[in-house]
Design an enzyme around this catalytic site. Structure first.
Site, mmCIF file in Angstrom:
data_model
loop_
_atom_site.group_PDB
_atom_site.id
_atom_site.type_symbol
_atom_site.label_atom_id
_atom_site.label_comp_id
_atom_site.label_asym_id
_atom_site.label_seq_id
_atom_site.Cartn_x
_atom_site.Cartn_y
_atom_site.Cartn_z
ATOM 1 N N PRO A 89 0.816 -1.219 0.000
ATOM 2 C CA PRO A 89 0.000 0.000 0.000
ATOM 3 C C PRO A 89 0.848 1.268 0.000
ATOM 4 O O PRO A 89 0.338 2.365 -0.223
ATOM 5 C CB PRO A 89 -0.830 -0.109 1.287
ATOM 6 C CG PRO A 89 -0.246 -1.209 2.089
ATOM 7 C CD PRO A 89 0.567 -2.067 1.181
ATOM 8 N N GLU A 116 2.447 -8.114 8.580
ATOM 9 C CA GLU A 116 2.576 -6.668 8.793
ATOM 10 C C GLU A 116 3.403 -5.992 7.704
ATOM 11 O O GLU A 116 3.577 -4.794 7.712
ATOM 12 C CB GLU A 116 3.206 -6.384 10.165
ATOM 13 C CG GLU A 116 2.297 -6.672 11.330
ATOM 14 C CD GLU A 116 0.965 -5.946 11.252
ATOM 15 O OE1 GLU A 116 0.979 -4.721 11.110
ATOM 16 O OE2 GLU A 116 -0.072 -6.614 11.332
ATOM 17 N N ARG A 154 -4.593 -7.717 -20.537
ATOM 18 C CA ARG A 154 -5.603 -7.321 -21.524
ATOM 19 C C ARG A 154 -5.062 -6.322 -22.542
ATOM 20 O O ARG A 154 -5.675 -6.088 -23.572
ATOM 21 C CB ARG A 154 -6.860 -6.787 -20.831
ATOM 22 C CG ARG A 154 -6.663 -5.513 -20.064
ATOM 23 C CD ARG A 154 -7.810 -5.290 -19.108
ATOM 24 N NE ARG A 154 -9.109 -5.390 -19.759
ATOM 25 C CZ ARG A 154 -9.601 -4.474 -20.566
ATOM 26 N NH1 ARG A 154 -8.889 -3.394 -20.837
ATOM 27 N NH2 ARG A 154 -10.778 -4.628 -21.101
ATOM 28 N N ASP A 169 -11.390 1.711 -23.787
ATOM 29 C CA ASP A 169 -11.551 1.597 -22.342
ATOM 30 C C ASP A 169 -11.462 2.945 -21.659
ATOM 31 O O ASP A 169 -10.765 3.831 -22.111
ATOM 32 C CB ASP A 169 -10.401 0.755 -21.744
ATOM 33 C CG ASP A 169 -10.618 -0.722 -21.934
ATOM 34 O OD1 ASP A 169 -11.736 -1.098 -22.302
ATOM 35 O OD2 ASP A 169 -9.671 -1.474 -21.722
#
Ligand code: ADE
Length: 234
Positions: A89, A116, A154, A169
């Protein structure tokens, strides 16, 4: 393209790799994707891959040695140096232009974290790209790896049945996608815009572009402002 995923949970990738666009791309030989369980590289009798954090605190931290050994062994079998990607993250946000950049590579090695997080020396020593799929914390990097792999696969030539489908897209041109309709012409009182039934292809193109622009401006003004990520777009 070759992708290797370093993970403690290879089984969660099985249905993903067997279905839809990704499964088809693998079957067609456009992509080859392998999972490597880095627990197999653990050296103690408990096959430990994590340990308590120095300095105390909750949870466990992934150790350097199993990940480095798994990565280096996997890399040896790549024909050219793959791009190393760590999912966390704390990483750079995955965008369509980043997916496009990864789709141009011959090989990727994607490392999924757990617990963690990683020992800091994994980030430093691996020297790869740290990528986040959004500002929220997942229990592990596996769902993020699937998101990243899907967004890349893709874009590979031939991965989508219809080559032009990826071009329209959302985000490909830095805009959200225009509204789409299919049969019937009327559903519960909601009708298809007349222009789409007109057969006038130039007018349809112009309408779609206008819709994409106004939709982007109202829903995602951040995509059109001075900080928009439009580099290399149409
Ligand atoms: N691992 C945990 N959370 C993540 C996120 N948001 N993106 C990528 N990897 C993650």
């Amino acid at each position: 393209m070759r992708i290797d995923v370093l993970t403690l949970f290879p089984e969660v990738f099985e249905p993903f790799l067997a279905s839809s666009i990704v499964g088809r791309a693998i079957e067609a030989g456009i992509a080859s994707i392998q999972c490597v369980n880095f627990r197999e590289f653990a050296r103690d009798k408990h096959r430990s891959v994590d340990d308590r954090p120095f300095g105390g605190g909750p949870g466990m931290v992934l150790m350097c040695q199993p990940i480095f050994d798994a990565l280096e062994k996997t890399e040896q079998s790549h024909e050219s140096e793959p791009v190393r990607i760590i999912l966390t993250p704390q990483g750079e946000r995955l965008t369509q232009s980043l997916a496009t950049e990864f789709a141009r590579q011959a090989g990727l090695i994607v490392v999924c974290g757990h617990y963690e997080g990683f020992d800091e020396r994994i980030r430093i020593g691996l020297g790869g790209r740290e990528i986040s799929i959004g500002d929220y914390v997942l229990s592990g990097g596996e769902p993020a790896a699937m998101v990243l792999i899907d967004s890349v696969i893709r874009l590979l030539p031939g991965a989508l049945g219809n080559e032009s489908a990826a071009e329209d897209d959302s985000f490909t041109c830095g805009l959200l996608e225009y509204p789409q309709y299919t049969r019937p012409r009327e559903f519960r009182g909601m009708t298809v815009p007349d222009i789409l039934l007109s057969g006038n292809h130039a007018a349809i193109r112009a309408w779609r572009e206008g819709q994409a622009r106004s939709r982007t401006a109202s829903r995602r003004p951040d995509l059109t402002g001075p900080h928009a990520d439009t580099e290399g777009k149409c």
